[in-house]
Design an enzyme around this catalytic site. Structure first.
Site, PDB file in Angstrom:
ATOM      1  N   GLN A   1       9.249  27.201  -0.664  1.00  0.00           N
ATOM      2  CA  GLN A   1       8.046  27.657   0.033  1.00  0.00           C
ATOM      3  C   GLN A   1       8.451  28.130   1.435  1.00  0.00           C
ATOM      4  O   GLN A   1       8.079  27.544   2.442  1.00  0.00           O
ATOM      5  CB  GLN A   1       7.025  26.528   0.097  1.00  0.00           C
ATOM      6  CG  GLN A   1       6.553  26.070  -1.282  1.00  0.00           C
ATOM      7  CD  GLN A   1       5.491  24.993  -1.204  1.00  0.00           C
ATOM      8  OE1 GLN A   1       4.609  25.019  -0.353  1.00  0.00           O
ATOM      9  NE2 GLN A   1       5.568  24.020  -2.109  1.00  0.00           N
TER      10      GLN A   1
ATOM     11  N   HIS B   1      17.648  27.526  -0.218  1.00  0.00           N
ATOM     12  CA  HIS B   1      17.117  28.525  -1.152  1.00  0.00           C
ATOM     13  C   HIS B   1      17.197  29.921  -0.562  1.00  0.00           C
ATOM     14  O   HIS B   1      17.495  30.886  -1.263  1.00  0.00           O
ATOM     15  CB  HIS B   1      15.679  28.170  -1.525  1.00  0.00           C
ATOM     16  CG  HIS B   1      15.101  29.022  -2.606  1.00  0.00           C
ATOM     17  ND1 HIS B   1      15.637  29.094  -3.875  1.00  0.00           N
ATOM     18  CD2 HIS B   1      14.033  29.854  -2.617  1.00  0.00           C
ATOM     19  CE1 HIS B   1      14.918  29.927  -4.617  1.00  0.00           C
ATOM     20  NE2 HIS B   1      13.952  30.401  -3.869  1.00  0.00           N
TER      21      HIS B   1
ATOM     22  N   GLY C   1      13.564  26.909 -17.361  1.00  0.00           N
ATOM     23  CA  GLY C   1      12.996  28.026 -18.111  1.00  0.00           C
ATOM     24  C   GLY C   1      13.608  29.367 -17.754  1.00  0.00           C
ATOM     25  O   GLY C   1      14.026  30.130 -18.622  1.00  0.00           O
TER      26      GLY C   1
ATOM     27  N   ASP D   1      15.437  23.924 -11.993  1.00  0.00           N
ATOM     28  CA  ASP D   1      14.343  22.946 -11.972  1.00  0.00           C
ATOM     29  C   ASP D   1      13.927  22.620 -13.411  1.00  0.00           C
ATOM     30  O   ASP D   1      14.458  21.703 -14.026  1.00  0.00           O
ATOM     31  CB  ASP D   1      13.180  23.490 -11.159  1.00  0.00           C
ATOM     32  CG  ASP D   1      12.113  22.445 -10.882  1.00  0.00           C
ATOM     33  OD1 ASP D   1      12.214  21.328 -11.434  1.00  0.00           O
ATOM     34  OD2 ASP D   1      11.166  22.727 -10.130  1.00  0.00           O
TER      35      ASP D   1
ATOM     36  N   ASN E   1       0.815  -1.224   0.000  1.00  0.00           N
ATOM     37  CA  ASN E   1       0.000   0.000   0.000  1.00  0.00           C
ATOM     38  C   ASN E   1       0.848   1.273   0.000  1.00  0.00           C
ATOM     39  O   ASN E   1       0.322   2.372   0.125  1.00  0.00           O
ATOM     40  CB  ASN E   1      -0.957   0.009   1.197  1.00  0.00           C
ATOM     41  CG  ASN E   1      -0.227   0.146   2.523  1.00  0.00           C
ATOM     42  OD1 ASN E   1       0.988  -0.028   2.591  1.00  0.00           O
ATOM     43  ND2 ASN E   1      -0.976   0.445   3.577  1.00  0.00           N
ATOM     44  N   GLY E   2       2.184   1.127  -0.101  1.00  0.00           N
ATOM     45  CA  GLY E   2       3.056   2.283  -0.166  1.00  0.00           C
ATOM     46  C   GLY E   2       3.695   2.676   1.153  1.00  0.00           C
ATOM     47  O   GLY E   2       4.575   3.541   1.183  1.00  0.00           O
ATOM     48  N   GLU E   3       3.273   2.066   2.262  1.00  0.00           N
ATOM     49  CA  GLU E   3       3.902   2.369   3.543  1.00  0.00           C
ATOM     50  C   GLU E   3       5.351   1.882   3.546  1.00  0.00           C
ATOM     51  O   GLU E   3       5.693   0.891   2.889  1.00  0.00           O
ATOM     52  CB  GLU E   3       3.128   1.715   4.694  1.00  0.00           C
ATOM     53  CG  GLU E   3       1.749   2.317   4.906  1.00  0.00           C
ATOM     54  CD  GLU E   3       0.995   1.631   6.038  1.00  0.00           C
ATOM     55  OE1 GLU E   3       1.577   0.710   6.670  1.00  0.00           O
ATOM     56  OE2 GLU E   3      -0.160   2.013   6.288  1.00  0.00           O
TER      57      GLU E   3
ATOM     58  N   ASP F   1      23.244  30.243  -9.684  1.00  0.00           N
ATOM     59  CA  ASP F   1      21.948  30.077  -9.028  1.00  0.00           C
ATOM     60  C   ASP F   1      22.048  28.934  -8.037  1.00  0.00           C
ATOM     61  O   ASP F   1      23.025  28.167  -8.042  1.00  0.00           O
ATOM     62  CB  ASP F   1      20.859  29.801 -10.072  1.00  0.00           C
ATOM     63  CG  ASP F   1      19.496  30.353  -9.656  1.00  0.00           C
ATOM     64  OD1 ASP F   1      19.329  30.666  -8.458  1.00  0.00           O
ATOM     65  OD2 ASP F   1      18.610  30.478 -10.517  1.00  0.00           O
TER      66      ASP F   1
ATOM     67  N   LYS G   1      14.435  41.036 -14.424  1.00  0.00           N
ATOM     68  CA  LYS G   1      13.182  40.724 -15.106  1.00  0.00           C
ATOM     69  C   LYS G   1      12.139  41.786 -14.770  1.00  0.00           C
ATOM     70  O   LYS G   1      11.985  42.151 -13.610  1.00  0.00           O
ATOM     71  CB  LYS G   1      12.662  39.343 -14.675  1.00  0.00           C
ATOM     72  CG  LYS G   1      13.517  38.181 -15.134  1.00  0.00           C
ATOM     73  CD  LYS G   1      12.997  36.872 -14.609  1.00  0.00           C
ATOM     74  CE  LYS G   1      13.229  36.729 -13.109  1.00  0.00           C
ATOM     75  NZ  LYS G   1      12.876  35.387 -12.602  1.00  0.00           N
TER      76      LYS G   1
END
EC number: 2.7.6.1
Length: 324
Positions: free
Chosen positions: A105, A138, A236, A233, A45-47, A229, A201
């Protein structure tokens, strides 16, 4: 006399998750130790199930796991491994995260958004981590999200020394791809004695929601430009910045970044870019589809291993990056 005296010595043990075993093995080699045998597998089940094959009681444990795709699985595995070490009576648990997940984030841009970088730090602390050792966050403020010591390593010496050894420094210009990277780019300038330029930019006033207008602040005409940098990712932003430099007369462009995430359309963008070389460290595994001639991957393992040794021997991690 009351109490009991022991004559035991400190013991370093190195553990690895399954996200990036090649890097863990190289760190172990640099330290001259073996990785602790670990049984880890996924249930139907992914556990995730983890069990260490050796006792960790009383040991200073270092657990390495990069947050790479599938990122949520590897973060969860790391939390489970930390919990296992805590319950195995480890003396201390240092979590080595070459590439810290959810680092972008780090603040709220709009209402009703999470600060996921803080959440990851809270999860690490709650699971039992005593210390974090990571590479090129980051933003520096993420260090303050963890209630405990954070050793923030830098890949700048590895990347800058590589670039400095292969280009004509009299033609070199260091370029920040945005305002947020200027401080890091400035450190590159100091190390390589090169001038600084910035790709700015801004929105095109004549086209709504258009941000493809790039202004270059600084002289790049006829220069070999090094775009610096922390991560690439989809490629772009960095490829657009490189195009702006070529449009302003740059002779050549080299892109350097600590973390080569390289997801989605990155393969096509890097292959079709006019950039002559992309230089990354191996904090993350490079996808097989991106084994291009123009991609160079440098080892971050010696830097991590030296930091681990300093932590274990109660030395100074900061001394590794002080300029002499």
């Amino acid at each position: 006399m009351t109490g009991i005296k022991t004559t035991g010595e400190k013991k370093l043990m190195l553990f690895s998750g399954r996200a990036h075993p090649e890097l863990a093995e190289e760190v172990a080699h640099q330290l001259g130790v073996g990785l602790v045998p670990t049984k880890a597998f996924d249930f139907a089940n992914g556990e995730i199930y983890v069990r260490f094959q050796e006792s960790a009681r009383g040991a200073d444990c270092f657990l390495i796991q990069s947050h790479t795709a599938p990122i949520n699985k590897w973060i969860m595995e790391q939390l489970i491994m930390i919990d296992a070490l805590k319950r195995a009576s480890a003396r201390s648990i240092t979590v080595i995260i070459p590439s810290y997940g959810y680092a972008r984030q780090d603040k709220k841009h709009r209402g009703r958004e999470p600060i996921s970088a803080r959440l990851v730090a809270d999860l690490l602390k709650t699971s039992g981590a005593d210390r974090i050792l990571t590479v090129d966050l980051h933003t520096d403020q993420i260090q303050g999200f963890f209630d405990g010591p954070v050793d923030h390593l830098s890949a700048l010496p590895v990347l800058a020394d590589y670039v400095g050894a292969k280009v004509d420094r009299s033609k070199l210009t260091i370029v920040s791809p945005d305002a947020g990277r200027v401080r890091v780019a400035d450190r590159w300038c100091d190390r390589l004695d090169a001038p600084l330029a910035i790709v700015h930019k801004r929105r095109d006033k004549d086209v709504a929601n258009q941000v493809t207008v790039h202004e270059v602040v600084g002289d790049v005409k006829g220069r070999v430009c090094v775009l610096v940098d922390d991560m690439v990712d989809t490629g772009g932003t960095i490829c657009a910045a490189a195009d702006a430099l070529f449009a302003h007369g740059a002779e050549d462009v080299i892109v350097t970044a600590t973390h080569g995430i390289l997801s989605g359309p990155a393969a096509d963008r890097l292959k079709n870019s006019k950039v002559s070389e992309f230089v990354f460290t191996d904090t993350l595994p490079v996808p097989g589809a991106l084994e291009l001639d123009k991609i160079t991957v440098l080892s971050i393992a010696p830097t991590i291993a030296r930091a681990v040794r300093e932590v274990f021997e109660d030395g100074s991690v900061t001394s590794l990056f002080e300029e002499h």
